[in-house]
Design an enzyme around this catalytic site. Structure first.
Site, PDB file in Angstrom:
ATOM      1  N   GLY A 150      36.710  38.474  31.899  1.00 39.70           N
ATOM      2  CA  GLY A 150      36.945  38.415  33.334  1.00 39.70           C
ATOM      3  C   GLY A 150      36.020  37.428  34.027  1.00 39.70           C
ATOM      4  N   THR A 151      34.748  37.440  33.654  1.00 44.13           N
ATOM      5  CA  THR A 151      33.776  36.571  34.322  1.00 44.13           C
ATOM      6  C   THR A 151      34.155  35.106  34.153  1.00 44.13           C
ATOM      7  OG1 THR A 151      32.049  38.223  34.021  1.00 44.13           O
ATOM      8  CG2 THR A 151      31.313  35.966  34.438  1.00 44.13           C
ATOM      9  N   ASN A 163      36.099  47.782  41.729  1.00 47.85           N
ATOM     10  CA  ASN A 163      35.619  48.438  40.515  1.00 47.85           C
ATOM     11  C   ASN A 163      34.726  49.654  40.776  1.00 47.85           C
ATOM     12  OD1 ASN A 163      34.094  46.085  41.439  1.00 47.85           O
ATOM     13  ND2 ASN A 163      32.612  46.633  39.881  1.00 47.85           N
ATOM     14  N   GLN A 205      40.319  45.111  37.224  1.00 48.78           N
ATOM     15  CA  GLN A 205      40.477  46.577  37.262  1.00 48.78           C
ATOM     16  C   GLN A 205      41.904  46.980  37.627  1.00 48.78           C
ATOM     17  OE1 GLN A 205      38.228  48.668  36.217  1.00 48.78           O
ATOM     18  NE2 GLN A 205      36.328  47.493  36.288  1.00 48.78           N
ATOM     19  N   THR A 256      37.086  26.864  19.294  1.00 51.48           N
ATOM     20  CA  THR A 256      37.993  27.530  18.341  1.00 51.48           C
ATOM     21  C   THR A 256      38.354  28.908  18.880  1.00 51.48           C
ATOM     22  OG1 THR A 256      36.983  26.340  16.527  1.00 51.48           O
ATOM     23  CG2 THR A 256      38.213  28.337  15.940  1.00 51.48           C
ATOM     24  N   CYS A 283      27.455  46.515  36.221  1.00 49.64           N
ATOM     25  CA  CYS A 283      26.673  45.333  36.589  1.00 49.64           C
ATOM     26  C   CYS A 283      25.657  45.643  37.672  1.00 49.64           C
ATOM     27  CB  CYS A 283      27.576  44.222  37.070  1.00 49.64           C
ATOM     28  SG  CYS A 283      28.725  43.728  35.828  1.00 49.64           S
TER      29      CYS A 283
HETATM   30  N1  PLP Z   1      35.734  41.804  37.986  1.00 47.62           N
HETATM   31  C1  PLP Z   1      35.705  43.144  38.077  1.00 47.62           C
HETATM   32  C2  PLP Z   1      36.371  43.823  39.229  1.00 47.62           C
HETATM   33  C3  PLP Z   1      35.054  43.904  37.093  1.00 47.62           C
HETATM   34  O1  PLP Z   1      35.023  45.234  37.188  1.00 47.62           O
HETATM   35  C4  PLP Z   1      34.434  43.221  36.007  1.00 47.62           C
HETATM   36  C5  PLP Z   1      33.680  43.969  34.987  1.00 47.62           C
HETATM   37  O2  PLP Z   1      33.093  44.994  35.260  1.00 47.62           O
HETATM   38  C6  PLP Z   1      34.523  41.820  35.949  1.00 47.62           C
HETATM   39  C7  PLP Z   1      35.169  41.152  36.972  1.00 47.62           C
HETATM   40  C8  PLP Z   1      33.912  41.047  34.822  1.00 47.62           C
HETATM   41  O3  PLP Z   1      34.718  41.159  33.656  1.00 47.62           O
HETATM   42  P1  PLP Z   1      34.117  40.885  32.195  1.00 47.62           P
HETATM   43  O4  PLP Z   1      33.221  42.029  31.871  1.00 47.62           O
HETATM   44  O5  PLP Z   1      35.313  40.825  31.298  1.00 47.62           O
HETATM   45  O6  PLP Z   1      33.397  39.598  32.262  1.00 47.62           O
END
Ligand code: PLP
Length: 382
Positions: free
Chosen positions: A71-72, A151, A177, A237, A324
């Protein structure tokens, strides 16, 4: 002691078939997807099959789905792509105060690059005002970046309404989410959608980015350059086992979507009902129309962290907020909702998954009641 895992918004256990398929990929299908021989072709075809699963689930074109590391990376890629376009420099990006740090930190960087960032406030329901958004959208607005589901409290954001207001701006939706959790029509109207594998019983270290290349934006700027994999959008890769894993997780979900939804709603309703009837002095921070996967409740006179560890001694795993932010002071989301310090301090996020069971919910409430009473009693002795 068997554990009860209610921290599924932090991450989920990979599904059994996901694990099997990934192990098989590592054991047998370990060729490099770029290799010209059969083993490479086989790996390439496995990746293609996963992409098809995601594209079919979203009902979009395969070439518009790119695999990332999570996600990040998807969120960073979407936002930093603005930097590619000189004519967008100095433009305005509209977001909210309750985004995930992956968005908030990316926006901080964009400010240093001359972009104007507007972060919309939320009310006590964690909802933005569409009027406020409308007032901010102008000719300078180049992007609106907003999450599908918050989240921490599960608030569902009005993405479809936002899409109608956006004018020429690009709408990016952090659907981490929401994807394979809430109705896909929620985020389908976005131009770019960020997805993560480990929130939906897939593996960690894999995500995806959908971007609507049909919408006319020659938009995307790769964050990682090199060998030109992923149609030149994301070099390196490919993580074949993880790509296969996310594909399998989405396939499993799509097959059982309504049954999963039904079960998760049942667990959340039971949990909420029991907490509300058994425990006094609580504040439910998730609204009734929030995601069925997230229930955020504050216990007055209790420090969330103390309650978390005390539940842990009974094998029950919850969170004080997002994974986080849990190591930082207080939740930026609850604060943005205008919730007072005493309630912020006592907040616990229960996050549910299809792998929970109704008897787990019953046990959690029994234990929770005792623990909350005990902590309150100890507190009153001090
Ligand atoms: N966005 C939201 C709403 C999230 O809850 C999270 C992870 O907690 C992320 C982004 C980041 O995703 P990832 O852990 O796959 O990098």
């Amino acid at each position: 002691m068997t554990s009860i895992y209610l921290d599924n918004s932090a991450t989920t256990r990979a599904g059994d078939t996901v694990i099997e398929k990934m192990a098989e990929a590592m054991r047998i299908c370990y060729g490099n997807p770029s290799s010209l021989h059969n083993m490479g072709l086989e790996a390439y075809n496995m990746i293609k099959a996963s992409r098809t699963v995601l594209a079919d689930y979203m009902n979009v074109r395969e070439q518009d789905v790119v695999f990332t590391s999570g996600g990040t990376e998807s969120i960073n890629s979407a936002i930093f792509s603005l930097l590619k376009h000189k004519k967008l420099h100095g433009g305005k990006i509209i977001s909210t105060k309750v985004e995930h740090p992956a968005t908030l930190e990316a926006l901080k960087y964009m400010e240093t690059q001359g972009f104007e960032v507007v972060k919309l406030s939320v009310d006590e329901r964690c909802q933005i005002s569409l009027d406020e958004l409308r007032n901010h959208i102008d000719d300078k607005t180049v992007m609106i970046s907003i999450m599908a589901v918050n989240n921490e409290v599960g608030a569902i954001m009005p993405i479809e309404e936002i899409a109608k207001l956006k004018k020429g701006a690009i709408l990016h939706c952090d659907a981490v989410q929401g994807f394979c959790k809430v109705d896909k029509s929620l985020y389908k109207s976005a131009d770019i959608v960020s997805i993560s594998g480990h929130k939906l019983h897939g593996p960690k270290g894999i995500g995806a980015l959908y971007f609507n290349s049909k919408s006319g934006y020659d938009f995307f700027r790769p964050l990682i350059v090199g060998g030109g994999q992923e149609m030149n959008y994301r070099s390196g890769t490919e993580n074949t086992p993880a790509v296969i894993g996310i594909g399998e997780a989405v396939r499993e979900y799509a097959k059982n979507e309504s049954a999963i939804r039904h079960d998760v709603i049942t667990y959340k309703n039971r949990l909420l009902e029991a907490i509300a009837s058994e425990i006094k002095d609580i504040r439910v921070n998730s609204t009734e129309d929030a995601s069925p996967y997230i229930l955020n409740v504050s216990f007055y006179g209790v420090r969330g962290e103390v309650l978390l560890h005390s539940l842990e001694t009974e094998g029950i795993y919850v969170s004080t907020g997002s994974a986080c932010s849990s190591k930082k002071k207080g939740s930026h989301v609850l604060r943005a909702m205008g919730i007072g310090d005493k309630w912020v301090e006592g907040a616990i996020r229960f996050s549910i998954s299809r792998l929970n069971k109704i008897d787990e919910v019953e046990r959690v409430v029994d234990v929770l009641k005792d623990k909350v009473e005990f902590i309150r009693k100890m507190g009153s002795f001090r």
